[in-house]
Structures are given as C-alpha cells and as structure tokens.
Design an enzyme around this catalytic site. Structure first.
Site, PDB file in Angstrom:
ATOM      1  N   SER D  22       0.814  -1.217   0.000  1.00 29.32           N
ATOM      2  CA  SER D  22       0.000   0.000   0.000  1.00 29.32           C
ATOM      3  C   SER D  22       0.848   1.266   0.000  1.00 29.32           C
ATOM      4  O   SER D  22       0.310   2.368  -0.017  1.00 29.32           O
ATOM      5  CB  SER D  22      -0.946   0.013   1.204  1.00 29.32           C
ATOM      6  N   ASN D 109      -3.931  -1.327  12.956  1.00 29.86           N
ATOM      7  CA  ASN D 109      -5.360  -1.060  12.756  1.00 29.86           C
ATOM      8  C   ASN D 109      -5.781   0.283  13.346  1.00 29.86           C
ATOM      9  O   ASN D 109      -6.482   1.067  12.698  1.00 29.86           O
ATOM     10  CB  ASN D 109      -6.209  -2.177  13.387  1.00 29.86           C
ATOM     11  N   THR D 154     -37.008  26.621 -17.600  1.00 29.35           N
ATOM     12  CA  THR D 154     -37.351  25.337 -16.999  1.00 29.35           C
ATOM     13  C   THR D 154     -37.506  24.385 -18.164  1.00 29.35           C
ATOM     14  O   THR D 154     -37.892  24.802 -19.259  1.00 29.35           O
ATOM     15  CB  THR D 154     -38.657  25.382 -16.171  1.00 29.35           C
ATOM     16  N   HIS D 155     -37.170  23.138 -17.957  1.00 27.12           N
ATOM     17  CA  HIS D 155     -37.179  22.156 -19.044  1.00 27.12           C
ATOM     18  C   HIS D 155     -36.340  22.639 -20.229  1.00 27.12           C
ATOM     19  O   HIS D 155     -36.635  22.277 -21.357  1.00 27.12           O
ATOM     20  CB  HIS D 155     -38.608  21.868 -19.546  1.00 27.12           C
ATOM     21  N   SER D 276      -8.548  23.304 -31.077  1.00 28.43           N
ATOM     22  CA  SER D 276      -8.653  21.975 -31.672  1.00 28.43           C
ATOM     23  C   SER D 276      -7.409  21.711 -32.502  1.00 28.43           C
ATOM     24  O   SER D 276      -6.849  22.630 -33.115  1.00 28.43           O
ATOM     25  CB  SER D 276      -9.892  21.929 -32.569  1.00 28.43           C
ATOM     26  N   LYS D 282     -11.807  26.638 -33.508  1.00 28.43           N
ATOM     27  CA  LYS D 282     -12.411  26.199 -32.262  1.00 28.43           C
ATOM     28  C   LYS D 282     -11.871  26.905 -31.018  1.00 28.43           C
ATOM     29  O   LYS D 282     -10.681  27.147 -30.883  1.00 28.43           O
ATOM     30  CB  LYS D 282     -12.229  24.688 -32.079  1.00 28.43           C
ATOM     31  N   ASN D 284     -12.825  25.923 -27.199  1.00 34.23           N
ATOM     32  CA  ASN D 284     -13.627  24.946 -26.485  1.00 34.23           C
ATOM     33  C   ASN D 284     -13.637  25.166 -24.970  1.00 34.23           C
ATOM     34  O   ASN D 284     -12.622  25.554 -24.395  1.00 34.23           O
ATOM     35  CB  ASN D 284     -13.108  23.534 -26.776  1.00 34.23           C
ATOM     36  N   GLU D 289     -16.189  20.976 -19.234  1.00 35.34           N
ATOM     37  CA  GLU D 289     -16.465  19.585 -19.570  1.00 35.34           C
ATOM     38  C   GLU D 289     -15.740  18.646 -18.615  1.00 35.34           C
ATOM     39  O   GLU D 289     -16.264  17.597 -18.232  1.00 35.34           O
ATOM     40  CB  GLU D 289     -16.050  19.314 -21.011  1.00 35.34           C
ATOM     41  N   GLN D 321      -8.177  -1.361   3.766  1.00 32.07           N
ATOM     42  CA  GLN D 321      -7.009  -0.674   3.218  1.00 32.07           C
ATOM     43  C   GLN D 321      -7.372   0.106   1.963  1.00 32.07           C
ATOM     44  O   GLN D 321      -6.746   1.114   1.649  1.00 32.07           O
ATOM     45  CB  GLN D 321      -5.920  -1.700   2.897  1.00 32.07           C
ATOM     46  N   LYS D 324      -8.533   4.326   1.111  1.00 28.60           N
ATOM     47  CA  LYS D 324      -7.770   5.558   0.924  1.00 28.60           C
ATOM     48  C   LYS D 324      -7.673   6.048  -0.517  1.00 28.60           C
ATOM     49  O   LYS D 324      -7.883   7.245  -0.764  1.00 28.60           O
ATOM     50  CB  LYS D 324      -6.373   5.401   1.552  1.00 28.60           C
TER      51      LYS D 324
END
Lengths: 461, 461, 461, 461
Positions: D22, D109, D154-155, D276, D282, D284, D289, D321, D324
């Site tokens: 680990s 532990n 709305t919608h 791009s 472009k 972007n 995103e 374990q 994490k």
C-alpha cells in the site's frame, strides 16, 4: 401456507413476514412457474416418481391454474410466501394431496432461477423488437431528412457542417450494438437450472436435456451449485438496459437542446409535449427529460445488483431473491421508453431553413486549412494561418468571408482569390466522402448498410 | 506545445493546465499512438497528401520515436498537453516542418479513439489468457481434490453434502461466462474510428478498409459521428471487470470462511498470507480480502463511467477524455488479481478429514425425505415428517441418527429399520447423478466438459 | 384533466401518457399536498388575491378532500396527471370555478418541492425513532449478555478475546452516527420552497416567513431558482439510508456467521427464521440475508439519483420528478428493516459456553508478547519470540499452553514459569481497560455513556 | 521488512506482494504517521512502557524522519509493506533496537485509522476554504452583473425573465449546503481511534483523552471495535465530494450552453479555453467539460467505497485498506476543480445585450395571466386564455405583442388596451419581489444575506 412448516414453531414475526414476502413482485412469474411445473411433472414419470396417471392429474390441475393466471385472476392469499408456495397451495386445493408429490427432487432454488430465465426468454425478444423499431425509425428519418444540413458540434461548439441524415444514423449504430449485446445476454439466459435441486443436483434420474428442450432452453446448466446462484444474466440485462438508457439519454439531451428557442432546429409533436400549470406559453419536452432521468436510475439498478451480488459467498443465499425487482423495473421501463422514443422521433418536425441558417462561417475553418494544404502548405502551418484569420475577423468584428484578401495574404501568401469558394457548407459536406463520412453518397451507402443490418439474419434472440 | 496555438491569446491558467493535462495517464498510449500515425502516414500517400518520400521520412521519424518508447524512454516535456501533442512535437524536432503534414485529415478525436482501442486489443487477449489460467487451476484442483466431501451450504447453513471437486468447478463456469463476455467486448473493440476526423469524416479519399487491416482492426467504423463518441467498448470492459471481480469476490469470501478456525477446511500457503504487527499468532488471508475490496471498487469504476457518459449529448465532448483512467486501472487490477487467485488456489492445503467431519447429521434430511418418497409418501408429507424428526432429536438433545426407531415411527409409520442406512454422506452424494449434479461420475463428466471448453476453438480474442 | 390544456392541441400519445403519469407514486403526497394548498389559500388573502370568504370556501373544500384522503379514499381518475392536478380537479368539482383561483402565484415546481419536504418532515422523525429503538435494543443486549466472552476477529481470523457486550455496543455507535446524519439531513429539509413560483419567485407579496411557520418549516428558501431545483435533501436521505443499510448489513453478516453450525454462537428465534421447501432440516436466517441484499439495492438508489442529478443544467427539469420513487422506496425499506433488526436481536439466543469454548489458545499471543514487554523486552522482539512459539507448537502439533517451558526458553530466555498464567481470556479482557476498551469496567462505563447519548437532548429531528 | 516476520516461513508470492503493497498510496500519510507516533511515544511514558529518556530518544529519531519527509525525501525501500512499516524500519535504522518498543500496545489497525483522520483534518479545512472562495466569486459576479436580464429556463425552455445576479446566487446556496456538510463530516472525523489496539483496546493505561488533545482530536473513540473498522468519515467525504461535484457539474452544464454560438450569452477567457488540433476556429470550454466528467467519476468513487464496506462483517478486515485511494483522489480532484471554477467564473465575459435580446415574448405569458387575475379572472381561466393567445399568435406567425387587441378580446373580454404594457421584462422581474425572488431589491437583500453567511461564525472545520 409455508412449504416448510414442520421445522419451526410459532408464527413468523409480522414485520419479518412483510419483509420476506416476495409475492408482490414474483407474482409476475406466475405463468412461467406453472409452465416449469408442468414440465417437471412430466419429467418425474420416467424416474418412476409419478405414474403417468398422477402426472396427467397434476398437469391438468396446473393447466387450470394457468388458465386462471392467463385470464388475469390472481387467487392469492395473505399467507402465500411466494409464487411457488402459492401455486403449490392452489394445486393442492384443486387436486388434493397428490399435489404434494410435485416438489420431489426439486427446490425453490432451482425453480426460481428457471422461472426467472423463462420470464426473460419471453421479455427480451420483445425488447429486441422494440429496439429494432427504434432503429427503423432512425433510418426512416435519415431517408426523410435527406439533404438537410446542420452544424455538427464537438464540445457543444460548432465544428463542421454535417447532414442531418448522418446524425440520425449515428444513433442507429449505438442501438445496433445494444441489440447485439441483448442477443448475447439472451443466449446466456437460455441455460436451464431446473434439476439442480437446492444446490447439489437432483437425486432422481431426470433427463435434463429433454427437460431443457421441453421448456425451450438451449441446454441444461453444467454445474448445480453454479446454476442456483448464477445471476450473471440478470446483471447483463441491467447493464444492457443501463447502456441502452445512456444511448437514449444522449440522443434525448441533443434533441432537448435542438428544441430550445435558441437553437430552434426542431419541435416535438404536441402529442409528445406538455405544458405548465403556471406559465401559459410553455411547451415542454417532458418525454425526453424522463428518458434522461430514467437512464440515471437504470445505472443505479445495475449498481445495486452488483453490490448485492458482490457480498455473497459462493452458493445460494436469500439475498438472491432481490435480483428480480430491479430487472422487472428495468424491463418495464425499456418497454415504455423505446416506443416513446420511436413515436417522438417519427412525429417531430425539423426546420431545415433554421438548421442551415445556424451554420456559422467559422465552421469552414478546417476546409480553409485544407485549401492551403492543397497549395502545398503543411497542415500544421495551414491550421495556424486559418486560426489567425479567424482571430483577425473577430477582432475586426466582421464575418470571416468579409475579411479582405489582403488580410488573408498578410497572414499567409498561399491564400488566393479562390479561397472564398471554400465558404460553401454543401461543398464541405461533399468533401467528407470516405467510408463513414457525412458526404451525401457516403450517407446513402450507410443507409443501405443500416437496412441490411436490420434485415440480416438475426440470432434467435 | 499546443496543437492549436493560433486561435487563443495569452497562456493557459495554471490550475486549468493541470486539470487539462492528460499525459499522466495517456502516456500509456504512446506506442499505439505512434503505430496509428505510421499507418496514417502511409495512408496519406494514395490521396496525394504525402509523396512516398515524405511518407518514408515521417515513418522513419516515427519509428525512432517508437524505439525510444519501447526502450522505456519517455522524452516528454511539461508543456506537452497529451500524448498526441507530445508525439507531434517529438516528430517535428526530429524531421522538421514535414511533421506538420502528418495531421492532415485527422483529428485527435478519431486518433485517441483509435489509440484506446488498439491498446485494449493488446491488453484484453492477455486478460483472457489469465482468466483461462485461473480456470485451468480450478480444473486442476477439481482433479487433485477428487473424493473429498464437505458440507454444501445455502443461506450459510449446512444443506447437503457435496464433493469439493464439484465446488471448485462451480467457479469454473462463472469464469467461462466472463471469458465469453470478454471475447464479445473485444470483438466490438475491433472497429476502427481512424478516418472519422473530428466528427464529420475525413475530407481525403483514404481507403479505410485497407487502413483497418493494416492496424489489425476487423473493419472501419460505419459512422464518423458515432465513431468519435462511442465508448461502449470501455463500458463493456468495465462491466466485464466488475462482474469478473464479483465472481472472484464470491469465491474469496467462501475461502476466507473456510480458513477460519471455526471452519478449518483449508489453509493458505504462507506465500499468500500475512501476519499482524501486534498479534504474533496471526496468519491473515489478505489476498482474498483485497480481491474482495477491489471488486467493490471495480463496481464504482463502472458506475462512474456510465454516469459520465449519460450526461453527454451525442457528439464528442472533452468529458470523454476521462474514459481512460478507470479502464487502465481496471485492466491493471485484473492483471494482478487473476494470477494471485491462481497462485493462491493452486498452493492452498485442504484438510479432507476436517471437511468430512464437519458434515452434520441434519444434512441427510433431504435423503430421509426421499427415503419416504421411495415408500410412496408424497414429498410434501415426507418433508414434514423429517422436519418433525429433526425437531424431536433437537428437543431430546441427541443426534439425529440416535433417535430411536420408535420415535421415527411415531412421526410416520413408513419409517423402517433401513432408514439408518440413509445416514451416509457418500451415498447422498452418489444419488445426485443427474447431469450437473455432485455425484462422482457426474463430476468426472463435468471435468471432461470443462477441459473441452478450455481447449475448444476460441475466438481470436 | 390537465392544468395546461390551452396551449397544445390533440391528445397525448398513449405510451408517453403512461411514462408521464406520476400519480402511481406521488399519490403518497396527497395529504401534504392538501395541507400546502390550505396554507397557500390563507396566504393569498393578505395580497388581496382571495377575499377572506373565498379563502374560507377553498379551505373548506380542501379540508373535505383531506378527510377523504385520511380515511383512505383515493378518488383519482385516469386522466389525473399527478397529485397536484388531481387535487385541483377534486376541488373544482366540490367548490366550482373558485378553485381556479388557488393556483395564483404558485407553480407545480415550488409546490412539489414543498410537498416532498413536508412528507419527509413527517417520515424522517419516525425513522429516527426506529433507529433509536434499535440502539436501545443493542444496549439492552449489552446489559443482558454481560460477562460473555467470545473470540474477537480481524480478517475473519481469531485475534483477541472480547466481551460480547462490547461487540453489541460497537454497532450502537455506528447507528449513533446514522442518527446524527439523519438529524442534519432533516434540518436541511426544513427549508420551504413555496413562494418560489416556477423559478423566478412569486409575483404576489406573500409573507413567506409566516407561511413557512404555518407549515412547520424553519425558514423560507433564500433563492427561488435554487429552491425549485435543489434535491440535496433527497440525496442526503438516500446516502443516510445507504450507510445505515451498510451498518445493518455488516451486523447481519456477522450474525449470519455466528449462527452457522461451524460457529454455533447463537440462534435466531423461530419467528425470525425460515425453512426450506426441499430440505426438512433447514432453519435459515433469511431476515439477515434480506437486510444484506437490500442494503446493496440502497446503494444503487443513491447512485441512480446522483447520476440523474448530475446530468441536469441548473434550473428545474422534468427529470426531477424521478427523485421520489427511490426516496419513497428507501424510507419504506428502512421502516421495515429497522424493526426487523430490533426484533431479531432482542429475541435471539446466545450460547455463552460455545462462544467461550471457541476461543483458541493462539489468541493469547498478544498478551504473551506483553508479558515479555513487562520483562523489559522491546515489543518488536517480544512479538517475534511469541510468533516463533506459536509456529513451534503448530509444528509439534500441540496446543500452545502445552509447549514445555524449555521450548519457550529456547526461543527467548525472558520466558519464565509464570508465562502460563497468561493463558486466561478473562485476564486478557480485563487488561484492556483504557477508555473504549473491552475490559468489564470500561464496558460498563460505555453502557452508561451510550444510555446518556440516547436520553440526551436531541435535535428536533 | 515485515512487522510480522516470526510467524510465516518463506517469502511472499511476488504478485501478491505487489497487490498487498500500500506504500504507493499510503506514503501520503507519512507525516501524520510520524506525528501519531511521536504522540504515542510520549503517551507510553506514564504507563511505564518507556522511560522519559527512551521516549525522548524515540521522539528525536521520529523528528528527524519527519524533517526528511517535510523536505520531500522519501527514503523508502522495495520491501516496505506500508507506511507504518517504513517508518518503523527508518526509526530502527536511526536509533537501533529501542525502536522496537514504540509499537507496544498499538496496532496498525488503530494507527492507520488515526493517520487517515489526521490527514483529512488537514485536508478538509483547506477544501472548505476553496469552497468559500468559489462562493465569494459567485457573490462578486452577482454584484458585478447587477441589472443584467436573461431568460430563465425550466425544461431548457424559456420560462420567465430573471436577473443574472439571481442566477449566480442560486449556485451560491448549493455550495453553502456543501460547506455545511463538509463541516459536519469533519466534526465526525475528529474522533481518535488511537489506543484501540487491533480491536479490543490497548492493554496499557494510556490517557486517551490527553492523547486526543495532543493530536488535535475532539475526543477519543468510545468503542475500540467500532474505532478500527469505522469508515463512515471516508464515505461522508466521498458523498460530500460527489454532491459538490454534481453542483459544479450542473453549473458547468449551464455555462457550456451559454457559451454556444446559439445562446451566445457569455465567453470564457482564453486562459480557460482550448483549441482543436484539426479545426482552427475552435475555442472549447474544456474546463467545464472536465468538471462535468469528473463529477461522474466521483459518483463512482462513492459507490465503490459503499459496495466495498457493505460486504464486510463487523470488525477490521484488510478490505479497509482500499478506503484511501478513492478519498485521496476525490480530495485531489476537488482541490483542482474548485479553483478552476473560481478562476473561470471570475474571468468570463457576459454579453448583456445578447442575454436581453434572447428573451422571447412568450416568457411574458405568466404576467399576462396575472394581468387577468388583477381583473378578477380566476387564475386557471386566465392561464387558459393566455395559452390560447400564444397559440393564436403562433398560428398567425406573428409575435405575441403584435396580436391585435381584437384577437385578445375574442379570447377573453377582460383583456384591455393596457395589456400591452405587460410586455416589459424589467417590470416582470420587479414584480417577483417576495423573499427569495428575482426582483432587484430582493436580490440585493439576498446578496447581503449571502455575505453574512460567508462572514458569519463558522465551525472550526
């Protein structure tokens, strides 16, 4: 009635009884449960557990129960713990103690796994048909909307002009993969657990191959322990449903955008719209939003089943009872969503003049770079040059085609008078003619391929 | 270096640059990215974009970069935005401005989708081999552990005696389904996006069928829009990984139980155990616990990808960049978990005398009911009678075989002296001889079938 | 009836109508919907929208509808689109066109968000009581099972002896955190959206603080846009339910193990057990398995809602309608699971002699290492020495206490005759007396603390 | 080095060793692990395990290790199994066998549970600050963008006009709830497991209250079994992260839409945009995103942890374990996403004339209905009348304000000449002046409230 009344004393705790009762959902297995029992009764003759006359009496009794179920009757009582218990009770009410012979060599563990698979063997082919109808709807739109141009997007930003037919077909292929996956899941569903007993196999010499054939399965399961605890087929169906949901959600999301006032590319038929209780002008694309939300919930159903399965040791545990509600819900949902999408798509109106007008000049930039490439400029330099032209026009506050030739040549000398001919979306679309591209002839070819795919030899599922 | 420097002014925000940089994970695509570019360079000759000499120079440059990658060099710099940018930069450092011609007619959108598929076309067959090795290990155990009886469980409670070989094989079949699904996912991965451009197809007359063959794909993708945004194959791989994880987790859970002091059926080799920093006596089955936990995390990876995909409209969005980390992690994980399970299973020690001794008398109850069935008692009545006998023995505080005949007959007159012969687990196992059952001969048949399945004609994947 | 009939022509598509209809689930909001409308009618007097007489007539009409709902009547018709529509229709049937004034300044968007919160403000405190009852059951067990020793496990392997009371209480504290989280979720639920209109706020000068007080909310929401689209409270409830489910599942898993023949630590009351349809001897812990499986499905419900919410832009979308089914299902489930766990735990039987006998000698190893520490040996060396002794005894095939002193001293000279006094689990338990440990006195202290925690001043929720 | 070398023979299997290691992720606990050990060394003096001199020597050794860690050194070796092992090895290399006394009465532990909480007690307050900064950014925008009108949706359909300031603030309140939840999670994180040993408590009379104070915890955990296996705090952090991610994703989704050519409401600064590789024009919105996609992956991390936890019995298992990595990843991600959102929002450009121009006439429909309400028409009738007017104008192909009075009066006689004054978005906005509405004065009030909320007394977290 309990099927195990001899062992425990007293009655079940009332809250536990409610938790334990699966009849509210497994009643949907009623018909297939009876069919499985009819086949089992017949199979018990050969090993001598039932005489032919006993089997006939049991089958008759079961047939009458089946008729009741088919006619919509649900003669269940409060104390029926599950569908298997209910059927056994009904049978014993109709034919007496002979009913007590039916469960010989069989367990509810192999019985329910068989029932569930039989149920899906009925439901999944129907879903495949609905998928196919949605695919056919997309092909029909591709044909109907021939020649319509609209902006193609990446990152939600206008990228290059495309044909609307090409766009509809993009969704066709996603659904084609869904149909393939559904057929594969169905193939794995067609293995028969019956005859696996509780876990160790049945102690009676049943011909499981004949039994499988009788019930419409491809083959009996090869390992009884695996057979009673395998729920891969349920997980596969939920994965299929979730991914099909994702595909419809992505399509729905785009259609929602295209119906906004700002895009204005299309409008839904009134039959697939709703209004607002407060705002009189509203026409809302509710079906598309519900497709989107329900596809989110489908992801949760898959997750839930996997989390449930993960926690089990090998072998049958009662936890497996909870495999059915998410699958039933997913199947019900897809049986609603798929036709709604088909209906909505086939009835929506496209506004070709608006989609065409929406194409902004900057989307010609790639073709301008290609123009320079045609004049020997390496693409990377051509790209930079056109980007500078776009920035220059933006800085001057004019449209790209209005940038004078002098400005273009200041950026790169390879620009010539004929660059302005590039500003033609139809030409841009025609240029993308390689296989799979958006050029009209490539799209026609694609339509033919899509149709062949639909009509081609399909698996049984 | 950015591949789009002409359009935007100023430099990228530093926190955004860190968020945007995909090189930390897409560097794993380095070799396939170069291979894809080599094939693309060759394909650009026919349409006249490159002369044969130019193509040769580009290919040479790319080959030298490939050699560097193969030898473990990673000549990346801080400003490389992603692997495609890095390779283009390296190429231009090595062969000059000619490098700027390579990206003609291609986009990072079709390029990365192609790279990712190529990477999986390499990784998935390797996983199939690891799966097959684990299956072979289970067959080997089934052969080695012939004749060992242990209690079979349902609901974690002893149910009926079974053969250990049968138990090992139960897990074989689950993995067989996993291998089938993997082959199907691979088949869908073998479609080539290259030549789809950013979204609309490439504007150069590339022979995409030849290109696909050159790169080892089955076929080019039929729709450019779908090709750049389809991540079904990634979702399928994650579903496969999650379900394979679930299967291993269920096996691990059972093995953990069987290694407890209370069960004591088997012990792991020291090479697959750990101790405790505090408790000197401890010998812990950590590998099995890690199999279990990691299968939980795999479910999360699938969920995460589906949730990500669901939110997108049709078309390429940057979100899709995040498809790779969960898939890479899942593949890495399975490449570790599968051999650990194979090694652990082939080296563990079974204690046959303990598994045999653990079989409690009550597990003979089904056979006792069958005994009554053999005397003409309907199974349901037989079941009740035996249940009462079990309760009676429990009430008397004696073992079931010590219940005197008189007590049995008080419950049901069909019980006779020979009922005591039923108390023989070997006999019980032998009785389950129908196909798929736990009887020795059925298990031998199953071993043969399993071997045939392994050796049988496999798909390319 | 639709509340928006003026805008769209023709009738709704039939499949869409089925998809769109939320009455099958939002009928559960019937009573709170009416209560919200009563408060709204009163609030419309002050701004002059309703005269006091009109308000009184509307309130009377609503009261009669409420009475119907309370008495179990559900006077809905096919065409009712949702509960709000149904109530408005009923009202207009009872009081005529005056009903048409009620919806002034209000939208279904703020109305449904208000209803849902009101419903939870009723349901969540009840769940808190059920949680508290389960906690009280655990305390009662801790008191009843005083003095019982059993092996404590890590990695499923015996680790150190503990008190059963301590083990019961471990689960108490997990539930305590659940109760805290529930109270916090409830606090955030007590914000009133009503008066937010569709999204922009209400155009009538409503006193939203007075309205909030009237309906039992803590405060009105501070932003109308947020108010109609905020579903954090639903997500919080599902997270609470999933984590509470995980806690009960972990407890259930342990109890299932402890009821196996191999552990044999306890047995469930018959009222919380089931039998098998095939195997007469079976007594299965079904309630615990159902707790386990349903906690898996709860994780899926949380996932599904989050995936649904993630895909939305800010603002109200119809997708939000699908927030209710998972929450209703989760609440129903917890209302069943919590009392089943309480009942099952308070009625199970513990076998103290079996738990005591199960403690193997190796669990004394830590105390043996501490013995050496007491003689000045650094712990790490002491640990190694004891580990060697354990291995030595294992190699000789004898119990650890039977290893002769000579062997111990060959390993480390600090071992003396008095080492054998360490082999006393009661002593081991007594030694862990620091706060939070398993020593009897520490556990008594813990019981007191647990009781205080239960009785202490609780938040309103 | 292993901390448990005495018990097992031979070396670890190489694949298992890789699975088990680990250190690749728990090295992040290096500093807190040392801090925990320093406190533990001091605490061992009072019970007499260490002399003051020994404690001082150990503390000195640990301090030197801590200095190394702080200066970026990571002196780990291949054989270090985890961070605890590595620190113990380093200490023994620096101070010799005395190091072997440090682990007395402690287990990995309780140690790792303590470390993980300490790490979060450092990380979470920092996240709270980043959240607060994003909230402050939203307030700043609300102030800067005063008076800007845009359509509210709305919608996804235009609904009513709103103020942009109101829209920014809607997102403020969602983040406020996130900050509350974070503080609550932190409060539950501040319980100290140290002194719980492996599971049963420590056998040395450590003053755990003093120890907790020394390490900055609020209190020691009340039950040792619960303390070593409780990962609620990790689940809470992941839920917090997932829901915060959902909030940012919803905001990102809206901003992406608003930057499209079709909406054109705003543009991102170049520093938060990308171009791009293929399309020169472009620009972007990649950061938005990536916010969106990463919020999907966060949902998966939560799901994965819950699925992992669900499968465990009560008690510590190695599975824990794996708690994490998802938490570290989630924290890292939020530490990147939050500042990116702050930077992006504070630097974007709004186009007020475009947002104003985008408001379509139909959004005045609610106000028109209210106009009729003002003339005594019940709202439901008014709603229908306006809907008909909207449809009529649509049928005539004219804008709603161009519909002649005669047409209005044909629909309802209550319409008068003054209806045309309603077509004023500013007036519509002003009307929504109730608390929480979009009217300018209500928004000013809201800004004051938001500021007070930020500046108000905050919990320690």
């Amino acid at each position: 009635m309990k099927l195990w009344s001899g062992r425990l004393s007293g009655s079940m705790d009332e809250t536990f009884a409610r938790l334990n009762n699966s009849l509210p959902f497994d009643r949907r297995l009623a018909q297939v449960d009876v069919l499985g029992s009819i086949a089992w009764a017949k199979a018990l003759v050969e090993p001598g557990v039932l005489t032919p006359e006993e089997a006939a009496a049991i089958v008759n009794g079961l047939q009458s129960i089946l008729e009741d179920f088919k006619s919509g009757k649900e003669p269940f009582v409060e104390s029926d713990e599950d569908i298997h218990t209910a059927v056994e009770r009904l049978l014993s009410e109709r034919i007496g103690s002979l009913a007590g012979k039916l469960h010989t060599g069989r367990s509810r563990n192999d019985q329910v796994a068989t029932d569930f698979r039989l149920w899906l063997m009925d439901a999944l082919p129907h879903l495949a048909v609905l998928l196919l109808e949605l695919q056919a709807t997309l092909i029909a739109r591709a044909e109907q909307d021939r020649g319509i141009l609209l902006p193609g997007y990446t990152h939600f930003q206008q990228a290059q002009p495309i044909l609307l037919s090409h766009w509809w077909l993009a969704h066709f292929w996603a659904l084609q993969r869904d149909r393939e996956r559904l057929a594969e899941a169905l193939r794995r569903t067609r293995k028969m657990p019956l005859g696996s007993g509780a876990l160790a196999g049945t102690a009676y010499p049943i011909d499981r191959f004949a039994l499988a054939q009788d019930l419409g399965f491809d083959a009996p399961s090869p390992n009884s322990l695996d057979a009673v605890s395998d729920r891969d087929f349920a997980a596969e169906v939920l994965f299929w449903a979730a991914l099909t949901g994702v595909h419809m959600s992505r399509l729905a999301e785009a259609l929602i955008l295209y119906t906004t006032a700002e895009f204005g590319f299309l409008s839904l038929a009134d039959a697939f719209s709703t209004g607002s209780s407060l705002m009189p002008q509203k026409k809302n694309p509710d079906p598309l939003e519900l497709v989107r939300s329900k596809s989110g919930l489908l992801i949760g159903r898959l997750t839930g089943l996997l989390a449930m399965l993960k926690g089990l040791p090998s072998a049958y545990d009662k936890d497996l009872q909870d495999d059915k509600p998410p699958v039933f819900e997913a199947v019900d949902l897809l049986e609603l969503l798929l036709p709604v999408m088909s209906g909505l798509i086939s009835t929506l109106t496209v506004y070709p003049e608006r989609t065409r007008a929406a194409i902004g000049w900057p989307v010609m930039a790639t073709d301008l770079a290609d123009y320079l490439v045609g004049r020997g400029v390496p693409f990377r330099q051509a790209h930079t040059a056109v980007a500078q032209a776009v920035s220059r026009a933006e800085a001057l506050g004019i449209n790209l085609p209005d940038l004078p030739l002098g400005e273009w040549q200041k950026i790169h000398l390879a620009f010539g008078e004929d660059l302005f001919a590039v500003f033609d979306p139809e030409r841009a679309v025609r240029r993308r003619s390689a296989y799979g591209g958006t050029a009209p002839q490539a799209v026609e070819e694609q339509i033919r391929l899509a149709k062949m795919t639909l009509e081609g030899p399909r698996e049984r599922g």
